[in-house]
Design a protein around this motif. Structure first.
Motif, mmCIF file in Angstrom:
data_model
loop_
_atom_site.group_PDB
_atom_site.id
_atom_site.type_symbol
_atom_site.label_atom_id
_atom_site.label_comp_id
_atom_site.label_asym_id
_atom_site.label_seq_id
_atom_site.Cartn_x
_atom_site.Cartn_y
_atom_site.Cartn_z
ATOM 1 N N LEU A 137 0.831 -1.207 0.000
ATOM 2 C CA LEU A 137 0.000 0.000 0.000
ATOM 3 C C LEU A 137 0.867 1.260 0.000
ATOM 4 O O LEU A 137 1.760 1.411 0.829
ATOM 5 N N LYS A 138 0.581 2.155 -0.931
ATOM 6 C CA LYS A 138 1.337 3.400 -0.988
ATOM 7 C C LYS A 138 0.480 4.561 -0.464
ATOM 8 O O LYS A 138 0.965 5.460 0.195
ATOM 9 N N GLY A 139 -0.794 4.498 -0.778
ATOM 10 C CA GLY A 139 -1.691 5.565 -0.365
ATOM 11 C C GLY A 139 -3.066 5.351 -0.950
ATOM 12 O O GLY A 139 -3.435 4.207 -1.268
ATOM 13 N N ALA A 140 -3.819 6.444 -1.104
ATOM 14 C CA ALA A 140 -5.163 6.312 -1.659
ATOM 15 C C ALA A 140 -5.545 7.594 -2.380
ATOM 16 O O ALA A 140 -4.973 8.653 -2.127
ATOM 17 N N GLU A 141 -6.510 7.462 -3.276
ATOM 18 C CA GLU A 141 -7.084 8.657 -3.899
ATOM 19 C C GLU A 141 -8.478 8.866 -3.313
ATOM 20 O O GLU A 141 -9.283 7.937 -3.259
ATOM 21 N N ALA A 142 -8.724 10.087 -2.843
ATOM 22 C CA ALA A 142 -10.032 10.419 -2.295
ATOM 23 C C ALA A 142 -10.971 10.754 -3.448
ATOM 24 O O ALA A 142 -10.633 11.558 -4.310
ATOM 25 N N LEU A 143 -12.130 10.117 -3.503
ATOM 26 C CA LEU A 143 -13.085 10.353 -4.591
ATOM 27 C C LEU A 143 -14.458 10.696 -4.023
ATOM 28 O O LEU A 143 -14.967 10.000 -3.139
ATOM 29 N N LEU A 144 -15.009 11.758 -4.544
ATOM 30 C CA LEU A 144 -16.274 12.264 -4.015
ATOM 31 C C LEU A 144 -17.465 11.446 -4.524
ATOM 32 O O LEU A 144 -17.499 11.028 -5.677
ATOM 33 N N CYS A 182 -8.201 14.707 7.260
ATOM 34 C CA CYS A 182 -8.540 14.082 8.534
ATOM 35 C C CYS A 182 -8.289 12.565 8.470
ATOM 36 O O CYS A 182 -7.659 11.979 9.356
ATOM 37 N N THR A 183 -8.762 11.940 7.384
ATOM 38 C CA THR A 183 -8.561 10.494 7.206
ATOM 39 C C THR A 183 -7.070 10.185 7.081
ATOM 40 O O THR A 183 -6.569 9.208 7.650
ATOM 41 N N CYS A 184 -6.361 11.027 6.343
ATOM 42 C CA CYS A 184 -4.931 10.810 6.138
ATOM 43 C C CYS A 184 -4.198 10.819 7.477
ATOM 44 O O CYS A 184 -3.357 9.955 7.749
ATOM 45 N N LYS A 185 -4.540 11.787 8.320
ATOM 46 C CA LYS A 185 -3.891 11.884 9.635
ATOM 47 C C LYS A 185 -4.071 10.578 10.415
ATOM 48 O O LYS A 185 -3.145 10.059 11.039
ATOM 49 N N LYS A 186 -5.273 10.046 10.325
ATOM 50 C CA LYS A 186 -5.560 8.811 11.047
ATOM 51 C C LYS A 186 -4.742 7.639 10.460
ATOM 52 O O LYS A 186 -4.196 6.824 11.192
ATOM 53 N N TRP A 187 -4.689 7.588 9.143
ATOM 54 C CA TRP A 187 -4.042 6.443 8.504
ATOM 55 C C TRP A 187 -2.514 6.477 8.563
ATOM 56 O O TRP A 187 -1.881 5.434 8.449
ATOM 57 N N ILE A 188 -1.919 7.670 8.738
ATOM 58 C CA ILE A 188 -0.439 7.644 8.823
ATOM 59 C C ILE A 188 0.026 7.073 10.162
ATOM 60 O O ILE A 188 1.162 6.645 10.285
ATOM 61 N N ARG A 190 -1.117 4.346 11.175
ATOM 62 C CA ARG A 190 -1.038 2.918 10.863
ATOM 63 C C ARG A 190 0.029 2.638 9.798
ATOM 64 O O ARG A 190 0.759 1.673 9.886
ATOM 65 N N TRP A 191 0.069 3.500 8.785
ATOM 66 C CA TRP A 191 1.055 3.357 7.707
ATOM 67 C C TRP A 191 1.852 4.664 7.634
ATOM 68 O O TRP A 191 1.391 5.637 6.998
ATOM 69 N N PRO A 192 3.024 4.725 8.225
ATOM 70 C CA PRO A 192 3.751 5.995 8.352
ATOM 71 C C PRO A 192 4.082 6.684 7.023
ATOM 72 O O PRO A 192 4.267 7.892 6.995
ATOM 73 N N LYS A 356 -9.957 -3.813 5.093
ATOM 74 C CA LYS A 356 -9.189 -4.520 4.077
ATOM 75 C C LYS A 356 -7.686 -4.490 4.348
ATOM 76 O O LYS A 356 -6.989 -5.457 4.105
ATOM 77 N N TYR A 357 -7.204 -3.323 4.795
ATOM 78 C CA TYR A 357 -5.748 -3.141 4.867
ATOM 79 C C TYR A 357 -5.169 -3.077 6.266
ATOM 80 O O TYR A 357 -3.960 -3.149 6.435
ATOM 81 N N TRP A 358 -6.012 -2.872 7.284
ATOM 82 C CA TRP A 358 -5.495 -2.616 8.626
ATOM 83 C C TRP A 358 -4.519 -3.688 9.086
ATOM 84 O O TRP A 358 -3.485 -3.419 9.637
ATOM 85 N N ASN A 359 -4.874 -4.952 8.829
ATOM 86 C CA ASN A 359 -4.028 -6.037 9.349
ATOM 87 C C ASN A 359 -3.037 -6.582 8.336
ATOM 88 O O ASN A 359 -2.378 -7.577 8.589
ATOM 89 N N SER A 360 -2.988 -5.915 7.157
ATOM 90 C CA SER A 360 -2.059 -6.479 6.160
ATOM 91 C C SER A 360 -0.680 -5.849 6.302
ATOM 92 O O SER A 360 -0.508 -4.809 6.872
#
Ligand code: C2E
Ligand code: CA
Ligand code: CA
Length: 360
Positions: A137-144, A182-188, A190-192, A356-360
């Motif tokens: 996982l590298k990151g994500a694209e936010a889609l409205l 906000c989501t990004c802050k939370k996810w870094i 988990r994935w720095p 999907k990704y939290w435990n991978s």
């Protein structure tokens, strides 16, 4: 060119009407052709050459409508259709046109109501981007996304242009940025190294307060800017670069990356890649199709050429729209930097993403 029995009217600006009693659709089409040929010729005024395009719409009294107000409405819809199809043409009215205008009006009103109502029905989904080498996982694209129980499902490709034309994109765009930061802050946590890609409209980025709003959000969420990539569609990189240059520079100065989205669909050439300010190029998904088809070498060569060129000048490349395993294998063998597409995952809600990704 106008028949003797016809009457001409001027509306406002450069818009007019010709009313021809007794004319058939064929007569009206040939009248348009005459005017079209005349207008498209070179005209000289005060020693300067001009070319003029002309768009038109035809409506028939008795067939399309039975009153004058209706005639005007039908003719206007037909004219609008000509403009939407690219201008300099003539369209005859059909009932479907009125309906599509009505549909757009209803959609626009409902969008407006939802925006005023605290972003009712809007949400953001996230599509993962993976690294090409080990598919991590590298990151994500936010889609409205937007849903209103009053409307059939509409995708962002349809409702975003409406938000842009009714002036709501600024509010909605800021809301998307806030959610995604906000989501990004939370996810870094988990994935720095997580990177969040966010789409921005041209209308949004040229606002005076755009950069300061981004800075405000970075502060609000205590988020290092290197976790953010702003994506903007390719065509503005060519058509409006002087306007955007200073803004891009300010964003890059604070460590935010800029991605050129949908590369290959707009007006740019491979040559202009050497001058682009983008840090990342995203190759549009139309090039991935037929990539393994022996008869369509172009798509494959195009992707390969873009990757090589970008790498030679320090730009990284993301290939979008990878749907099948054989496409993935080919793209990986070309050493793209990151990959995005249904084969990896469709866009999902933040909860699904975590699951999907939290435990991978
Ligand atoms: P985009 O920026 O090119 O986003 C990628 C689009 O491709 C997304 O469509 C995504 O769902 C779709 N996609 C991803 N992988 C695949 C694949 O493997 N196959 C196929 N067929 N499609 C794939 P979506 O979500 O419908 O968004 C459409 C466009 O709307 C986006 O295109 C972007 O230009 C715009 N958009 C979406 N969200 C925002 C936003 O928050 N702000 C702005 N300004 N534009 C947005
Ligand atoms: Ca995008
Ligand atoms: Ca894209």
């Amino acid at each position: 060119m106008i028949p003797h029995k016809a009457e001409t009217f001027r509306f406002d600006g450069d818009e007019g009407a010709v009313f021809c009693p007794g004319a058939t659709l064929e007569d009206m089409n040939s009248l348009y052709s005459k005017i079209h040929i005349y207008a498209n010729k070179e005209h000289e005024i005060d020693g300067i050459s001009y070319y003029c395009t002309i768009s038109a719409g035809i409506a028939m009294l008795g067939t399309d409508t039975d009153n004058y107000l209706g005639l005007l409405k039908c003719a206007m819809s037909a004219l609008e259709a000509s403009k939407k199809k690219g201008k300099n043409m003539c369209t005859a009215f059909t009932p479907g046109l009125l309906q599509s205008n009505l549909h757009i009006m209803e959609l626009t009103n409902e969008l407006q109501r939802c925006v005023m109502n605290g972003m009712d029905g809007f949400s953001v989904v996230y599509q993962p981007l993976v690294k090409s080498d080990e598919l991590g996982l590298k990151g994500a694209e936010a889609l409205l996304r937007w849903y209103s129980p009053k409307m059939e499902k509409v995708g962002p490709a349809e409702f975003i242009p409406l938000l842009e034309s009714n002036g709501n994109i600024e509010t909605v765009g800021k809301w998307v940025l806030d959610k995604a930061f906000c989501t990004c802050k939370k996810w870094i946590d988990r994935w720095p190294d997580f990177v969040m890609n966010i789409n921005v409209s041209y209308v949004q980025i040229i606002e005076d307060d755009f950069v300061s709003y981004v800075e405000e959000l970075l502060k609000k969420y205590d988020l290092p800017a290197r976790h953010i990539v702003l994506e903007m569609t390719e065509r503005y990189f060519v058509t409006d670069m002087p306007t955007l240059k200073a803004t891009f520079q300010r964003l890059q100065d604070i460590d935010i990356c800029i991605a050129m989205d949908d590369f290959g669909t707009g007006y740019s050439s491979l040559g202009m890649l050497s001058q682009t300010l983008a840090d990342i190029v995203k190759i549009d998904r139309m090039f991935i199709s037929l990539i393994n088809d022996k008869e369509h070498f172009f798509n494959r060569s195009f992707i390969q050429a873009v990757i090589s060129l970008c790498h030679s000048i320090g730009i990284s490349v993301c290939v979008e729209g990878v749907e099948y395993e054989d496409e993935l294998d080919t793209v990986r063998s070309m050493s793209a930097d990151s990959i995005q597409g249904y084969y990896i995952s469709k866009p999902v809600t933040p909860e699904e993403f975590e699951e999907k990704y939290w435990n991978s």
